[in-house]
Write a protein that holds these residues in place. Structure first.
Motif, PDB file in Angstrom:
ATOM      1  N   GLY A  48       0.818  -1.210   0.000  1.00 52.29           N
ATOM      2  CA  GLY A  48       0.000   0.000   0.000  1.00 52.29           C
ATOM      3  C   GLY A  48       0.852   1.260   0.000  1.00 52.29           C
ATOM      4  O   GLY A  48       0.587   2.194  -0.761  1.00 52.29           O
TER       5      GLY A  48
ATOM      6  N   LEU B 149       2.683   1.764  -3.386  1.00 53.92           N
ATOM      7  CA  LEU B 149       1.754   2.249  -4.419  1.00 53.92           C
ATOM      8  C   LEU B 149       1.433   3.724  -4.218  1.00 53.92           C
ATOM      9  O   LEU B 149       1.285   4.479  -5.179  1.00 53.92           O
ATOM     10  N   LYS B 150       1.346   4.129  -2.966  1.00 56.18           N
ATOM     11  CA  LYS B 150       1.093   5.537  -2.661  1.00 56.18           C
ATOM     12  C   LYS B 150       2.286   6.397  -3.118  1.00 56.18           C
ATOM     13  O   LYS B 150       2.112   7.436  -3.753  1.00 56.18           O
TER      14      LYS B 150
ATOM     15  N   ALA C  27       2.238   6.616  -6.872  1.00 53.07           N
ATOM     16  CA  ALA C  27       1.202   7.504  -7.401  1.00 53.07           C
ATOM     17  C   ALA C  27       1.694   8.954  -7.342  1.00 53.07           C
ATOM     18  O   ALA C  27       1.503   9.730  -8.291  1.00 53.07           O
TER      19      ALA C  27
ATOM     20  N   VAL D 248      -0.505   2.260 -12.450  1.00 53.98           N
ATOM     21  CA  VAL D 248      -0.351   2.428 -10.997  1.00 53.98           C
ATOM     22  C   VAL D 248      -1.730   2.576 -10.350  1.00 53.98           C
ATOM     23  O   VAL D 248      -2.017   1.973  -9.313  1.00 53.98           O
ATOM     24  N   GLN D 249      -2.597   3.351 -10.979  1.00 52.62           N
ATOM     25  CA  GLN D 249      -3.944   3.549 -10.411  1.00 52.62           C
ATOM     26  C   GLN D 249      -4.731   2.247 -10.365  1.00 52.62           C
ATOM     27  O   GLN D 249      -5.439   1.970  -9.405  1.00 52.62           O
TER      28      GLN D 249
ATOM     29  N   LYS E 272      -3.390   0.185  -7.595  1.00 50.26           N
ATOM     30  CA  LYS E 272      -3.788   0.784  -6.324  1.00 50.26           C
ATOM     31  C   LYS E 272      -5.225   0.356  -5.987  1.00 50.26           C
ATOM     32  O   LYS E 272      -5.522  -0.059  -4.867  1.00 50.26           O
TER      33      LYS E 272
ATOM     34  N   SER F 100      -5.316  -3.275  -5.059  1.00 50.82           N
ATOM     35  CA  SER F 100      -4.737  -3.573  -3.743  1.00 50.82           C
ATOM     36  C   SER F 100      -5.736  -3.334  -2.625  1.00 50.82           C
ATOM     37  O   SER F 100      -5.591  -3.848  -1.518  1.00 50.82           O
ATOM     38  N   GLU F 101      -6.754  -2.535  -2.922  1.00 50.37           N
ATOM     39  CA  GLU F 101      -7.777  -2.297  -1.897  1.00 50.37           C
ATOM     40  C   GLU F 101      -8.785  -3.443  -1.851  1.00 50.37           C
ATOM     41  O   GLU F 101      -9.537  -3.586  -0.896  1.00 50.37           O
TER      42      GLU F 101
ATOM     43  N   THR G 245      -4.933  -8.664  -2.228  1.00 53.14           N
ATOM     44  CA  THR G 245      -3.507  -8.440  -2.460  1.00 53.14           C
ATOM     45  C   THR G 245      -2.761  -9.703  -2.905  1.00 53.14           C
ATOM     46  O   THR G 245      -1.566  -9.640  -3.192  1.00 53.14           O
TER      47      THR G 245
END
Ligand SMILES: [Fe+2]
Length: 138
Positions: free
Chosen positions: A45, A48-49, A52, A88-89, A92, A95-96, A99
């Motif tokens: 997480g 990925l942040k 972004a 990437v988005q 992301k 991943s929510e 995983t």
């Protein structure tokens, strides 16, 4: 998966941008180490942040310099950046949800980013900017 050491082949020759690219390599190594220690999911997480944010600030930086120097491949390069941003988005968002296997997938994606985007695509503006005295621009 061994840690990636910074190599000359990754270098664009534009000091400020190479420094930012080294930041990407650091994230790849951070992920690689976490996967090896079976805690890939723990860092996913956050990586990925970071990515972004990176796709905004770093890509904008590259595009601004390409524009300032009248690099002829700008539009094509912007398209490639958009594809990376989108990927990437998507990751992301995924991943929510779940995983499973995603850390490994992200690792492969980032290796591709390094070898296909930085080595192949960024190299082109590197040679162009450097030949116009852009080595130390920021
Ligand atoms: Fe780029």
């Amino acid at each position: 998966m061994p840690l990636i050491a910074w190599k000359e082949i990754y270098q664009t020759g534009i000091v400020a941008l190479d420094k930012e690219h080294q930041g990407l390599v650091e994230q790849i190594n951070r992920l690689s180490e976490a996967i090896r220690e079976k805690r890939g999911d723990d860092v996913l997480g956050d990586i990925l942040k970071v990515l972004a944010e990176y796709t905004e600030s770093h890509f904008e930086h590259e595009e601004r310099l390409m524009q300032e120097y009248g690099f002829p491949g700008l539009a094509e390069h912007q398209q490639k950046h958009q594809e990376l941003r989108d990927s990437v988005q998507v990751m992301k968002a995924r991943s929510e949800e779940a995983t499973e296997g995603l850390a490994q997938e992200l690792y492969r994606f980032l290796r591709g980013w390094l070898l296909e985007h930085i080595v192949e695509v960024d190299n082109k503006y590197g040679a162009y900017l450097e030949s116009r005295g852009g080595r130390f621009i920021s």
